[in-house]
Design a protein around this motif. Structure first.
Motif, short mmCIF file in Angstrom:
data_model
loop_
_atom_site.label_atom_id
_atom_site.label_comp_id
_atom_site.label_asym_id
_atom_site.label_seq_id
_atom_site.Cartn_x
_atom_site.Cartn_y
_atom_site.Cartn_z
N GLY A 16 7.55 -13.12 1.67
CA GLY A 16 7.47 -11.78 2.24
C GLY A 16 6.07 -11.46 2.75
N VAL A 17 5.06 -11.86 1.99
CA VAL A 17 3.68 -11.63 2.42
C VAL A 17 3.39 -12.41 3.70
CG1 VAL A 17 1.26 -12.06 1.81
CG2 VAL A 17 2.81 -11.06 0.13
N GLU A 46 6.28 -0.14 6.06
CA GLU A 46 6.63 1.04 5.27
C GLU A 46 7.65 0.71 4.19
OE1 GLU A 46 5.76 4.46 8.67
OE2 GLU A 46 7.77 3.63 8.46
N TYR A 47 8.53 -0.24 4.46
CA TYR A 47 9.56 -0.57 3.48
C TYR A 47 9.15 -1.71 2.56
CZ TYR A 47 12.79 2.68 5.54
OH TYR A 47 13.38 3.84 5.96
N PHE A 48 8.01 -2.35 2.85
CA PHE A 48 7.61 -3.51 2.06
C PHE A 48 7.35 -3.18 0.58
CE2 PHE A 48 4.76 -7.19 1.05
CZ PHE A 48 5.70 -8.17 1.23
N ILE A 92 8.69 -0.83 -1.26
CA ILE A 92 10.00 -0.58 -1.88
C ILE A 92 10.71 -1.90 -2.12
CG2 ILE A 92 12.25 0.51 -1.53
CD1 ILE A 92 10.81 2.59 0.24
N PHE A 93 10.66 -2.78 -1.12
CA PHE A 93 11.31 -4.08 -1.24
C PHE A 93 10.75 -4.89 -2.41
CE2 PHE A 93 10.70 -8.61 -0.03
CZ PHE A 93 12.00 -9.04 -0.29
N ILE A 94 9.42 -4.99 -2.49
CA ILE A 94 8.79 -5.78 -3.55
C ILE A 94 9.10 -5.17 -4.92
CG2 ILE A 94 6.57 -6.50 -4.53
CD1 ILE A 94 7.32 -8.15 -2.15
N SER A 95 9.04 -3.84 -5.03
CA SER A 95 9.32 -3.18 -6.31
C SER A 95 10.75 -3.47 -6.76
CB SER A 95 9.12 -1.67 -6.18
OG SER A 95 7.85 -1.39 -5.65
N LEU A 96 11.70 -3.26 -5.85
CA LEU A 96 13.11 -3.48 -6.19
C LEU A 96 13.37 -4.94 -6.54
CD1 LEU A 96 15.42 -1.45 -3.80
CD2 LEU A 96 15.31 -1.37 -6.30
N GLY A 105 16.76 -10.85 -1.82
CA GLY A 105 15.44 -10.73 -1.20
C GLY A 105 15.30 -11.63 0.01
N LEU A 106 15.78 -12.87 -0.12
CA LEU A 106 15.74 -13.80 1.02
C LEU A 106 16.54 -13.25 2.19
CD1 LEU A 106 16.15 -17.55 -0.03
CD2 LEU A 106 14.26 -16.46 1.21
N LEU A 107 17.72 -12.71 1.88
CA LEU A 107 18.57 -12.13 2.92
C LEU A 107 17.85 -10.96 3.61
CD1 LEU A 107 21.43 -12.17 4.24
CD2 LEU A 107 22.10 -10.47 2.52
N TYR A 108 17.18 -10.13 2.80
CA TYR A 108 16.43 -9.00 3.36
C TYR A 108 15.35 -9.50 4.31
CZ TYR A 108 13.29 -4.97 3.64
OH TYR A 108 12.48 -3.96 4.11
N LEU A 109 14.59 -10.52 3.88
CA LEU A 109 13.50 -11.03 4.73
C LEU A 109 14.05 -11.59 6.04
CD1 LEU A 109 11.12 -12.77 2.16
CD2 LEU A 109 10.91 -10.51 3.23
N TYR A 110 15.22 -12.25 5.96
CA TYR A 110 15.82 -12.80 7.17
C TYR A 110 16.27 -11.67 8.11
CZ TYR A 110 19.22 -15.08 10.21
OH TYR A 110 19.92 -15.50 11.31
N THR A 111 16.89 -10.61 7.57
CA THR A 111 17.32 -9.51 8.43
C THR A 111 16.10 -8.78 9.02
OG1 THR A 111 17.45 -7.95 6.59
CG2 THR A 111 19.46 -9.15 7.13
#
Ligand SMILES: CCCCC/C=C\C\C=C/C=C/C=C/[C@@H]1O[C@H]1CCCC(=O)O
Ligand SMILES: N[C@@H](CCC(=O)N[C@@H](CS)C(=O)NCC(=O)O)C(=O)O
Length: 104
Positions: A15-16, A58-60, A62-66, A83-89
């Protein structure tokens, strides 16, 4: 202890790297269209790349916390896969938005 979070750590690093890629695209567009900070307007191509990067940023948090809360309290592999799916989308969102506002 480390094997309990190694998948979460891997997705975090990915993600980073993705966020760094988005920032580098903005830097490239700033050079290409000669738009120096603090300006954020001046060319529609730049503005879409800029907005895509800011929106992803802005959503990063929230994403990392969740990712970590779900991975530790629910199920690591499931959280890491989501998480992988989120990064791909997010990558597809960024590329679509950079090409056209309708491509978000
Ligand atoms: C964890 C990886 C970090 C990825 C980010 C890498 C480098 C970011 C650090 C400094 C970048 C400075 C870039 C400045 C851009 O050239 C400026 C655009 C100005 C446009 C112009 O006035 O021509
Ligand atoms: N949101 C940033 C993403 C890219 C970035 O981090 N740019 C660096 C180097 S040009 C910067 O210092 N930007 C200044 C700013 O965002 O105000 C931008 O609009 O520039």
């Amino acid at each position: 202890m480390r094997h309990q979070v190694d998948l979460l750590a891997t997705v975090t690093v990915l993600g980073v790297l993705e966020q760094a890629y988005f920032a580098l695209q903005v830097i490239r567009a700033r050079r290409q269209y000669r738009i120096s900070p603090p300006r954020t307007t001046g060319h529609p191509e730049f503005e879409r790349i800029f907005r895509a990067q800011v929106n992803c940023s802005e959503y990063f948090p929230i994403f990392i916390s969740l990712l970590w809360v779900a991975g530790i309290f629910f199920h690591q592999a499931v959280a890491a896969a989501c998480g992988l799916l989120y990064l791909y989308t997010r990558l597809r969102y960024f590329q679509g938005y950079a090409a056209a506002a309708q491509g978000r």
